[in-house]
Every structure is written in structure tokens, then in C-alpha cells.
Write an enzyme that holds these catalytic residues in place. Structure first.
Site, PDB file in Angstrom:
ATOM      1  N   ASP A 125       0.801  -1.223   0.000  1.00  0.00           N
ATOM      2  CA  ASP A 125       0.000   0.000   0.000  1.00  0.00           C
ATOM      3  C   ASP A 125       0.830   1.268   0.000  1.00  0.00           C
ATOM      4  OD1 ASP A 125       0.741  -0.515   2.801  1.00  0.00           O
ATOM      5  OD2 ASP A 125      -0.608   1.151   3.275  1.00  0.00           O
TER       6      ASP A 125
ATOM      7  N   ASP B  40       5.508   0.322   3.400  1.00  0.00           N
ATOM      8  CA  ASP B  40       5.708  -0.926   4.121  1.00  0.00           C
ATOM      9  C   ASP B  40       5.474  -2.112   3.191  1.00  0.00           C
ATOM     10  OD1 ASP B  40       2.936  -0.954   3.832  1.00  0.00           O
ATOM     11  OD2 ASP B  40       2.638  -0.010   5.774  1.00  0.00           O
TER      12      ASP B  40
ATOM     13  N   TYR C 146      -6.192   0.977   8.812  1.00  0.00           N
ATOM     14  CA  TYR C 146      -7.243   1.355   7.863  1.00  0.00           C
ATOM     15  C   TYR C 146      -8.607   1.063   8.466  1.00  0.00           C
ATOM     16  CZ  TYR C 146      -3.620   2.037   4.347  1.00  0.00           C
ATOM     17  OH  TYR C 146      -2.522   2.500   3.655  1.00  0.00           O
TER      18      TYR C 146
ATOM     19  N   GLU D 111       5.996   9.683   3.469  1.00  0.00           N
ATOM     20  CA  GLU D 111       5.565   8.360   3.005  1.00  0.00           C
ATOM     21  C   GLU D 111       4.600   8.504   1.836  1.00  0.00           C
ATOM     22  OE1 GLU D 111       4.100   4.052   4.741  1.00  0.00           O
ATOM     23  OE2 GLU D 111       3.589   5.853   5.873  1.00  0.00           O
TER      24      GLU D 111
END
Length: 629
Positions: free
Chosen positions: A77, A80, A229, A474
Site C-alpha cells: 500500500d 511498508d 485502515y 511516506e
């Protein structure tokens, strides 16, 4: 990674921005190319021969094995190595919507094939994950163990457990978003790969039935997702979202009825939202419903769809500062919701502004705001201002897209890009070793994460380019996905297209294929075909020529099929997989290929030739069935 535990602000949070004067032009076509390339860096599984991000290698090759299911593939995603189903599905939905609206512009820029490949990498995984009608695997790995380590995907030693939803442990938000993704993708492939399109639509329909019958929040079933999430908005928005996409994909009255009859009870015509994201789908539903209304498809439900449109226009007006409650912006003019990965909200909202502007223009209408009537061009100008900010027109003169411009983030919070490529140094990097040796380095990443859109600046346009500043440095797949459509629109113009006319996504030209470009340094190897030596039919392939187009090498393959028996060969059916270009000399029949129309049979000892062009090693050609008479 998403990691956004938050309360949804049902009050406006997007920004007033007046239509800007045109600044120095950006290379939107190059930005589009970079944005698509980023998805290749996020791939999990066996990488194809035409992988362009050369510092990546195969990873996650045992995913799903412990659960007895093949879950190899899909996307990581963010920075990571976890595969989270909900944001991955939203990513694929938004990539597909981008292609549906602006595929012709992508084709003109030579990027349609790459965009289709990016979608298919996701949908191939969803087909595997939807292993039974009422079973969907929604996560591989978990954020807790993954975040304890800083490793390349190729070195992963973290827990790769697979988590699923089913009739006893439902997840309507996850299943609904995955249904939307597969329905939207079925539209994308309808013209270029109709058999695959039908397969996707079948899965989407099954998933919708599953999500509607067995209702519940997915993070109550897959609890390890809650920290990363969490579905704060619930699942009603995904049910409406999936119905909208299934209606657009199938034209089935059932889904239009569902949208209308559940509009109020599920919040579709009730909430005036100012967030569109992997969690909150209401503005997307409202925009699609407004499109159906402008297309004249609402029929007797027109009053309900007018309410949807009112909510869609409330969202648009709040971004322009033309509503009674306007939204927040930075001093430099960027939409701002939160410090942690704010860019995801910028690109998703800007995409809706782009498509809605084109819908209004195509319908000859203007935007109705509380401040008065607003020309549709202001929405497009607003979207352009956001993209230009991203690409460098901001107080810091920083491009927040890695690899674009001269001043972009150098220390991206991303495991793969921050650690030396396994192809350069194959020495194993242990779980905690990566933190000491690579995470803490105050130097540029050894691998360029081209096209990645990082989290971006804070509410005052400040940004710290530091690897441990994960809130700002990120990237995420769902940051990039909506950006594809905006950049395609900005690079190609409207092209005179009526966005209210449902047109098929074009088939990429032979020089733009549905997989990514192979490195010209390596001549593809011809693998032995699967026909045994004792078979009465032989299949031989060879490269007859190659050429380079815009740095990509394409190969023409000649394939000879010979009848080695003493009888006449009839009813031949060939299976061809790993094919990324056009075929000449065969007839497509369902999922198989048969003799061309001018050949009814093949006498003993005779051969036929067919050719294809693509930028990869030889396709896998096998004999499915035949008759000897």
C-alpha cells in the site's frame, strides 16, 4: 500506509481557491508517465520480464500458502510490505475511473498500455483473493509485525498471515469497494480483453450480493486492520459506490433501483461531505449519480438523483470557496485536511473536480453554488492549481512527486527505496538491522522511487524531508491513483470528447501494450512450448525482428504450428497466455484461438504461421484441443 485513526469531519475541510492565472507550464505527460511507473515499485509477487523498476525483485512468493490459497501478487500500500485490501481496491477503482474518463488522452501520450497493466496487476490479485462467492481475503501480513522491521520486500521475515471475510465474519465495506474496483475495471477491459472483462464483472456481481446480504464492518472481522485502515465511515457508502459502478458496468436496472431506493437510508442524499478517500465514498457516489442524471438515465428516479447532484455540487462549491461553509487551505493554496498524508485528499478531491467540470461542460451546464452560478471551467482551474502545487508551484518550490523537477524528496519513508537493491547487494538484511543501517541514514535513498507522491506539507506549507517523518514523506498508491486521470486530462486537453457519452476505452496501439516495457539490453528468451515431443502437433516460436520506440524495445514473434500426424487436423484450439500485444493469423474464440477464417483444417505435414508483437519474452502457446480425422 494509511494509519489514519480519525473522526470524519462532516463539516467542510477543503479549500477556497480562485481560478489562477496560468503559470509556467509543467510537463504533465512526463508527470503522468512517472505516476504510473510508481505502481511497478509497489508490486508484490513474481515480477514480469518487462518490469521497468529494475531495483525491485520478486517478493511475497508464499503469500496465502498457509491458508491453502494463492495470494501471490497485488500491491504494497505505501512504504511498508503489507497488502491491505481496502486501500488497494480503492486504488484500482480510481485508476480504472481515470482510464474510463481519460483513456484516449492516455493513449495519445503513449501511457494507456502501462495504465492498463497497473490495473490488471491489482485485479489479477482480486480474482485470487475472491476464492469463493462469499469469501474474500482482505489482508496479507499485519502492520504491527511489519512496522517492527525495516526490510526490503525481498527479505521479508515478518508474519505473512492471510486474513479473510466471509458470511460469518462479514466486511461490507471491503467487499463493496472490491466489487466497485472489479466492476470499474471490467469497463476498462471491455474492448481490449472482453473475456477478462466478463470475468471481472462476474466477480463484482458476486461480491455485491455477498456484501449486501452479510453486512458488517470489515475491521470488526479483520481486527488487525483497525490501527491502520479503520472504516470510520461504515459500509453504507461502499454499498452505494459498488451499486453505482455495477450499474455503469452492466446497465442493469437492479443497480439503478438500488441506488435510488437506498439513497436516503444509506446516506447518499443526506451527507454533505468534504472528504473523498479510501474510507469515505459518498462524494464519489454523488458525482456518479449526477453523471447518470445528466446522461438522462435516472428515469422516474430523477428527483432522487437531483438530490444526489445537490450533494455533489455542495462538495464542489466548498472546494471553490463558493459555499456557505468553505474549506481549509494552506497559505500557498493547497487543500488541507490533516498533517498525515494530506496529499491523498488533494488528489481525490481534485479528480472529482476535474471529471465534474467535464460533465457540466458536456451537458452545457454551470455549477450551482450558494454564492451563485459558477462556470464549469473554474472547477478545472482549481484542479490544475492543485496539481501545479504538487509539481512545484508552491512556497517551497518543492515537487512532492519523487523524480519530477529538480527539487523533490530525497529521503522517502519507504522500505524498498531506502535500502540498497538486492540486485546490487544480495546480502540478507535482518528485521531490526534495516533500522540501524538504513532507516537512520541521513542520506538520499539509494533507489529512486520515481513517481511516488509523498504525504506533503503541513497546514502552513512546511515540509521536512526526513525518512522518519512518515506523516509527510511516506507515499501511497491511493495518492497516485486519482492523479492519473487529472494528469491525463491536463496533458491531453478535452480532445473534444463528450464525457457524458460512454465510450469504450481504446485498445492500445501495437507500440503501447498492456504490460510495461522490457529493458532493451536483454533479448527475451524463448521458453520451450508445453507441447510434448510425442504430440502430433508442434509449436515453434522465433523472433524475426525488433525495434525501439521511445526507449522501449518491441519484438515480432513468428509462431509455426505443424501437423506432424498422418491425418488431417481439425477443430484446433490454442491457448495463449502472457500475451501483451496484437495477434495476426488466428481467430479469437472465447478464451481460445482457432484457425483463421480462410483455413478450415490442416492436412498432414502442413503448417500455419501466426505472428504477434509485444515487448516481452515469448508468450506461452499451448494446444487446448483438436481432432484428427
Amino acid at each position: 500506509m494509511g494509519k489514519f485513526l480519525r473522526l470524519i469531519a462532516f463539516a467542510p475541510l477543503f479549500v477556497l481557491l480562485c481560478l489562477p492565472s496560468v503559470s509556467a507550464g509543467h510537463d504533465y505527460a512526463q508527470a503522468l508517465s512517472n505516476s504510473i511507473l510508481f505502481f511497478e515499485a509497489q508490486r508484490s509477487g513474481y515480477l514480469p520480464n518487462n518490469q521497468r523498476v529494475s531495483w525491485r525483485a520478486n517478493s511475497g512468493l508464499n503469500d496465502g500458502k498457509a491458508s491453502g490459497v494463492d495470494l501471490v501478487g497485488g500491491y504494497y500500500d505505501a512504504g511498508d510490505n503489507v497488502k491491505f485490501g481496502l486501500p488497494m481496491a480503492f486504488t484500482v477503482t480510481m485508476m480504472s475511473w481515470s482510464i474510463i474518463e481519460y483513456g484516449k488522452q492516455m493513449e495519445a501520450s503513449g501511457e494507456l498500455g502501462h495504465a492498463l497493466a497497473a490495473v490488471k496487476w491489482g485485479t489479477d490479485y482480486f480474482i485470487k483473493a475472491h476464492s469463493e462467492p462469499n469469501v474474500l481475503y482482505g489482508e496479507v501480513g499485519d502492520g504491527n509485525t511489519d512496522h517492527y522491521c525495516w526490510q526490503r520486500p525481498e527479505d521479508m521475515t515478518t508474519d505473512r498471515r492471510a486474513y479473510k471475510i466471509d458470511s460469518n465474519n462479514p466486511g461490507s465495506d471491503l467487499a463493496g469497494e472490491t466489487a466497485a474496483a472489479m466492476a470499474a475495471a471490467s469497463i476498462v477491459f471491455r474492448h481490449s480483453n472482453p473475456a477478462y472483462s466478463n470475468e471481472l464483472l462476474h466477480h463484482a456481481s458476486q461480491l455485491f450480493d455477498f456484501t449486501d446480504k452479510y453486512r458488517g464492518k470489515y475491521d470488526s472481522s479483520i481486527t488487525v486492520a483497525q490501527k491502520y485502515y479503520q472504516s470510520v465511515s461504515g459500509y453504507n457508502d461502499e454499498l452505494l459506490w459498488a451499486a453505482a459502478w455495477l450499474y455503469q458496468a452492466s446497465n442493469s436496472q437492479y443497480y439503478l433501483d438500488y441506488l435510488a431506493k437506498n439513497a436516503d437510508s444509506m446516506g447518499g442524499t443526506g451527507w454533505s461531505m468534504t472528504e473523498f478517500s479510501w474510507d469515505v465514498k459518498y462524494p464519489g457516489v454523488q458525482t456518479l449519480a449526477a453523471k447518470f442524471l445528466m446522461q438522462g438515465k435516472a428515469g422516474p428516479y430523477a428527483p432522487v438523483f437531483e438530490q444526489y447532484q445537490q450533494k455533489a455540487e455542495s462538495f464542489m462549491c466548498s472546494m471553490l470557496g463558493k459555499s456557505t461553509k468553505n474549506v481549509q487551505k494552506t497559505p500557498g493554496g493547497l487543500l488541507f485536511k490533516q498533517r498525515w498524508n494530506n496529499m491523498q485528499f488533494v488528489t481525490s478531491a481534485s479528480f472529482l473536480a476535474t471529471v465534474y467540470s467535464d460533465y457540466l461542460t458536456s451537458a452545457g451546464k454551470s455549477l450551482g453554488c450558494s454564492a451563485g452560478s459558477v462556470p464549469s471551467s473554474q472547477l478545472l482551474g482549481f484542479a490544475k492549481s492543485q496539481v501545479d502545487y504538487i509539481l512545484g508551484d508552491n512556497p517551497r518550490a518543492t515537487s512532492y512527486m519523487v523524480g519530477y523537477g529538480n527539487n523533490y524528496p530525497q529521503q522517502v519513508h519507504h522500505r524498498g527505496s531506502s535500502i540498497v537493491s538486492i540486485k546490487v547487494d544480495s546480502k540478507f538484511i535482518a528485521c531490526r538491522q534495516g533500522y540501524a543501517a538504513w532507516y537512520s541514514r541521513k542520506a538520499s535513498d539509494p533507489n529512486l522511487l520515481t513517481g511516488a507522491l509523498v504525504g506533503g506539507p503541513d497546514g502552513y506549507d512546511n515540509f521536512a524531508d526526513q525518512r522518519d517523518n512518515y506523516e509527510q514523506t511516506e507515499p501511497a498508491t491511493y495518492n497516485n491513483a486519482p492523479l492519473l486521470g487529472i494528469l491525463a486530462r491536463m496533458s491531453g486537453g478535452d480532445g473534444g470528447y463528450n464525457q457524458l457519452l460512454q465510450e469504450a476505452v481504446p485498445v492500445p496501439k501495437s507500440t503501447v501494450v498492456t504490460q510495461t516495457s522490457i529493458s532493451p539490453q536483454a533479448q527475451p528468451k524463448l521458453t520451450p512450448n508445453p507441447v510434448s515431443s510425442s504430440s502430433p502437433i508442434s509449436v515453434e516460436q522465433k523472433i524475426t525482428t525488433s525495434w525501439n520506440v521511445k526507449g522501449n524495445t518491441y519484438y515480432r514473434y513468428s509462431t509455426i504450428v505443424t501437423n506432424k500426424s498422418a491425418k488431417t487436423l481439425k477443430d484446433l484450439k490454442l491457448s495463449i497466455s502472457k500475451l501483451y500485444g496484437p495477434v495476426w493469423g488466428l481467430t479469437k474464440s472465447g478464451n481460445a484461438y482457432t484457425f483463421p477464417s480462410w483455413i478450415k483444417d490442416l492436412p498432414a505435414g502442413k503448417s500455419i504461421e501466426f505472428v504477434y508483437i509485444h515487448p516481452a519474452s515469448a508468450a506461452d502457446v499451448s494446444v487446448s484441443s483438436y481432432t484428427l480425422a
